[in-house]
Design a protein around this motif. Structure first.
Motif, mmCIF file in Angstrom:
data_model
loop_
_atom_site.group_PDB
_atom_site.id
_atom_site.type_symbol
_atom_site.label_atom_id
_atom_site.label_comp_id
_atom_site.label_asym_id
_atom_site.label_seq_id
_atom_site.Cartn_x
_atom_site.Cartn_y
_atom_site.Cartn_z
ATOM 1 N N VAL A 1 0.991 -1.076 0.089
ATOM 2 C CA VAL A 1 0.063 0.050 0.033
ATOM 3 C C VAL A 1 0.896 1.421 0.027
ATOM 4 N N PRO A 2 0.397 2.436 -0.593
ATOM 5 C CA PRO A 2 -1.025 2.614 -1.045
ATOM 6 C C PRO A 2 -1.265 1.845 -2.145
ATOM 7 N N TRP B 1 -0.487 -4.897 -4.076
ATOM 8 C CA TRP B 1 0.694 -4.333 -4.463
ATOM 9 C C TRP B 1 0.689 -2.808 -4.637
ATOM 10 N N THR B 2 1.805 -2.089 -4.031
ATOM 11 C CA THR B 2 1.665 -0.705 -4.057
ATOM 12 C C THR B 2 1.524 -0.283 -5.469
ATOM 13 N N ASP B 3 0.841 0.852 -5.804
ATOM 14 C CA ASP B 3 0.553 1.478 -7.190
ATOM 15 C C ASP B 3 1.968 2.584 -7.290
ATOM 16 N N VAL B 4 2.737 2.072 -7.807
ATOM 17 C CA VAL B 4 4.194 2.794 -7.843
ATOM 18 C C VAL B 4 3.861 4.107 -8.654
ATOM 19 N N LYS C 1 10.807 -0.199 -2.238
ATOM 20 C CA LYS C 1 10.665 -1.381 -1.713
ATOM 21 C C LYS C 1 9.699 -2.422 -2.757
ATOM 22 N N THR C 2 8.852 -1.607 -3.342
ATOM 23 C CA THR C 2 7.974 -2.519 -4.466
ATOM 24 C C THR C 2 8.938 -3.312 -5.565
ATOM 25 N N GLU C 3 9.805 -2.170 -5.890
ATOM 26 C CA GLU C 3 10.628 -2.512 -7.323
ATOM 27 C C GLU C 3 11.690 -3.581 -6.759
ATOM 28 N N ALA C 4 12.066 -3.470 -5.376
ATOM 29 C CA ALA C 4 13.211 -4.447 -5.166
ATOM 30 C C ALA C 4 12.329 -5.731 -4.906
ATOM 31 N N GLU C 5 11.340 -5.833 -4.499
ATOM 32 C CA GLU C 5 10.495 -7.190 -4.041
ATOM 33 C C GLU C 5 10.212 -7.695 -5.489
#
Length: 333
Positions: A136-137, A152-155, A169-173
């Protein structure tokens, strides 16, 4: 993965940070297996507190000064390990001057360096410290559905608002899961803590503790792009070890004691510390809380028992006061 009645060597990246220190403490406290730890620290940072965490710490911890972008240094630390806990990732409450250099590159390339080194070393499982910020978000998440591991977070939403930590954190995961799809032999499990609260083992302030510190000092920033999934840091450390030692553990594990909008969290803190100038925030338009048992169901099913969030707040606040990061009120002296 861990097996009983033997010694096991594991690597903990970012070992002298807030989560890393508690993870080292948890690993050292276990009897079976008997863990030895390759502890990576950022060059020239202080690891001395790690050697106070257990009577055998001196003989069981080996320090590796590592810039996570240095693939050779990463490999040296991981060689000889059967498991890796990848905790290291830049985190700050301040807006970065250069998001790519300060946050995105260390998070993404650092994760790839760890996974590539783990594959070469024959590591059986990598536990990745992701974050609720990779979930999130997410404005498109169904309004009446509890946040869970499917979100998943909306980057793009975050990029437009200059919120680069969730992007990192989103792109790393995501690159971690892509790596697993392309390469067999490396098993990744991700733990997603929220705002970690509890006693500071290190002498430096960390970002999660600073959220509480600033709130108790009268900060009025609503943190509107951050869903605050509060959790005791010792529960986060236990969750890491639990998913490492459980052969059937797989995928993503949200590790929070409820998911709050900032106003809801601030209200809890103000009820515990009414003598502090805690700002009263207006209620946000989005739901204030995802019920604890829904948010953490996968970890609860594995047997993790969470600390009440009020206890986590109290222990964190007392630690901040004891270390001089937060002044005690007259009534508390």
């Amino acid at each position: 993965m861990a097996s009983e009645n033997r010694e096991e060597v594991v690597c903990v990246t970012g070992a002298n940070g807030f989560i890393g220190s508690w993870l080292v403490h948890t690993l050292l406290s276990k009897q079976n297996p008997h863990y030895k730890i390759h502890a990576t620290i950022f060059p020239n940072s202080d690891p001395s507190h790690l050697f106070t965490l257990h009577p055998e710490a001196q003989s069981r911890i080996t320090i590796f000064p590592v810039n996570i972008l240095d693939s050779t240094a990463v490999s040296n630390a991981i060689n000889g390990c059967s498991g890796v806990f990848h905790v290291a990732s830049p985190c700050t409450l301040e807006d970065p001057t250069d998001p790519q250099k300060e946050l995105l590159e260390p998070a993404v390339q650092g994760t790839l360096n760890v996974l590539e080194a783990s594959k070469r070393a024959g590591v059986k499982r990598v536990v990745l410290t992701s974050s609720i910020s990779a979930m999130v978000p997410n404005p498109n998440w169904p309004e009446n559905k509890a946040i869970d591991e499917g979100s998943w977070t909306d980057v793009e939403y975050c990029k437009l608002r200059g919120k680069w930590y969730p992007v990192s954190k989103t792109e790393a995961e995501k690159v971690a899961w892509e790596f697993c799809e392309k390469h067999s032999g490396v098993d990744v499990v991700a733990v997603h803590p929220g705002t970690c609260l509890g006693p500071l083992l290190q002498n430096q302030m960390n970002a999660s503790s600073a959220v509480l510190q600033r709130l108790m000092m009268g900060e009025k920033d609503t943190q509107e792009c951050y869903w605050l999934g509060a959790v005791h840091v010792k529960d986060v450390a236990r969750a890491h070890v639990l998913v490492y030692e459980t052969p059937t553990a797989a995928g993503r594990y949200l590790c929070v004691n409820g998911i709050y909008q900032f106003s809801s969290f601030a209200k809890i803190v103000s009820e515990l510390y009414h003598d502090y100038p805690i700002h009263s925030f207006p209620n946000e338009t989005q739901p204030g809380l995802t019920p604890f048992k829904e948010a953490a169901k996968r970890l609860i099913d594995l047997g993790l028992v969470f600390t009440p969030i009020q206890d986590a707040i109290r222990e964190a606040a007392e630690s901040l006061m004891a270390k001089g990061f937060l002044q005690r009120t007259t009534s508390q002296k």
